[in-house]
Design an enzyme around this catalytic site. Structure first.
Site, PDB file in Angstrom:
ATOM      1  N   ASP A   8      51.659   1.517  36.579  1.00 21.63           N
ATOM      2  CA  ASP A   8      50.773   0.357  36.379  1.00 21.63           C
ATOM      3  C   ASP A   8      50.319   0.118  34.933  1.00 21.63           C
ATOM      4  O   ASP A   8      49.126  -0.096  34.680  1.00 21.63           O
ATOM      5  CB  ASP A   8      49.535   0.482  37.283  1.00 21.63           C
ATOM      6  CG  ASP A   8      49.873   0.520  38.769  1.00 21.63           C
ATOM      7  OD1 ASP A   8      51.068   0.504  39.105  1.00 21.63           O
ATOM      8  OD2 ASP A   8      48.942   0.569  39.594  1.00 21.63           O
ATOM      9  N   LYS A 106      53.518  -2.692  44.666  1.00 18.39           N
ATOM     10  CA  LYS A 106      52.617  -2.245  45.731  1.00 18.39           C
ATOM     11  C   LYS A 106      51.402  -3.142  45.776  1.00 18.39           C
ATOM     12  O   LYS A 106      51.116  -3.857  44.812  1.00 18.39           O
ATOM     13  CB  LYS A 106      52.207  -0.790  45.483  1.00 18.39           C
ATOM     14  CG  LYS A 106      51.467  -0.625  44.170  1.00 18.39           C
ATOM     15  CD  LYS A 106      51.375   0.834  43.775  1.00 18.39           C
ATOM     16  CE  LYS A 106      50.690   0.985  42.445  1.00 18.39           C
ATOM     17  NZ  LYS A 106      49.325   0.461  42.397  1.00 18.39           N
ATOM     18  N   CYS A 151      45.577   5.171  40.882  1.00 17.44           N
ATOM     19  CA  CYS A 151      46.997   5.083  41.233  1.00 17.44           C
ATOM     20  C   CYS A 151      47.793   6.314  40.819  1.00 17.44           C
ATOM     21  O   CYS A 151      48.684   6.752  41.548  1.00 17.44           O
ATOM     22  CB  CYS A 151      47.583   3.800  40.687  1.00 17.44           C
ATOM     23  SG  CYS A 151      46.871   2.389  41.569  1.00 17.44           S
TER      24      CYS A 151
END
Ligand code: VGL
Ligand code: ZN
Length: 209
Positions: A8, A106, A151
């Site tokens: 990310d 996701k 994450c």
């Protein structure tokens, strides 16, 4: 096979973004410098529809960072972030992408949040990342990216459950909450995750070359 999982590195998680992680910009060059040391490089991308239930804006009267219960699970409400096709969801412009072989998205199901790159938070839907890694014979996973306490942490937990060897590159990640990250480091190292600095990586160039 040594594999780098870049989590990310998206504009919304960089200082100035909607869900900024302190120091998030400082790790981009570290991650760029790491990539050539790995045989395989994979990225994850938080990729929410605008009506995602993790956004406080979709719960009238609620504020960002409040915690609610949703489908029997605790849900932290976030500022709107990483909305599909928005500039905030794009990878940081300085992140090298040429070695990134696959991108796993996701958080696309509006009803459930998904911190890990492997499964949603209810462990119901599989992104296919574990199967892809096994197919590529990637067994030795190195984690970096944002955010260390969400994450990256959830991805490491799932990777360990899936039986992968896991390493966290500590100077190539940053947490939202530094105190929480200290506890997380104790927890994941007690479960077998190795924590290193990028300077500790002994090999030069790709491990296979
Ligand atoms: C993340 C909160 C919400 C992350 C994603 O990438 O760590 N954190 N969505
Ligand atoms: Zn998100």
């Amino acid at each position: 096979m040594k594999t780098l999982i870049i989590t990310d590195i998206q504009n919304d998680f960089i200082p100035g973004g909607a869900l900024e992680v302190p120091g998030g910009d400082e790790i981009v060059s570290v991650i760029n410098g790491l990539q050539d040391k790995f045989d395989l490089v994979v990225a994850t991308q938080d990729w929410h529809p605008a009506n995602h239930i993790s956004f406080a804006s979709n719960h009238p009267g609620k504020k960002s960072f409040e915690v609610i219960e949703w489908h029997g699970m605790e849900q932290i409400l976030w500022p709107d972030h990483c909305v599909q096709n928005s500039g905030g969801a794009a990878f940081h412009p300085a992140l090298r992408m040429e070695r990134v072989e696959a991108i796993f998205r996701k958080g696309m199901d509006k009803e459930i949040d998904s911190y890990s790159g492997f499964y949603d938070n209810g462990h119901k839907k599989n992104t296919g990342l574990a199967g892809y890694l096994r197919g590529r014979e990637a067994d030795d996973l190195y984690f970096c990216g944002l955010a260390a306490d969400f994450c990256v942490y959830y991805s490491i937990r799932d990777a360990m459950k899936e039986g992968f060897k896991t390493t966290l590159i500590e100077d190539a990640t940053r947490p939202i909450d530094a105190d929480k990250f200290k506890e997380i480091k104790t927890e994941i190292s007690s479960k077998g995750c190795v924590i290193i600095s990028s300077r500790d990586i002994p090999w030069q160039g790709s491990a296979l070359k």
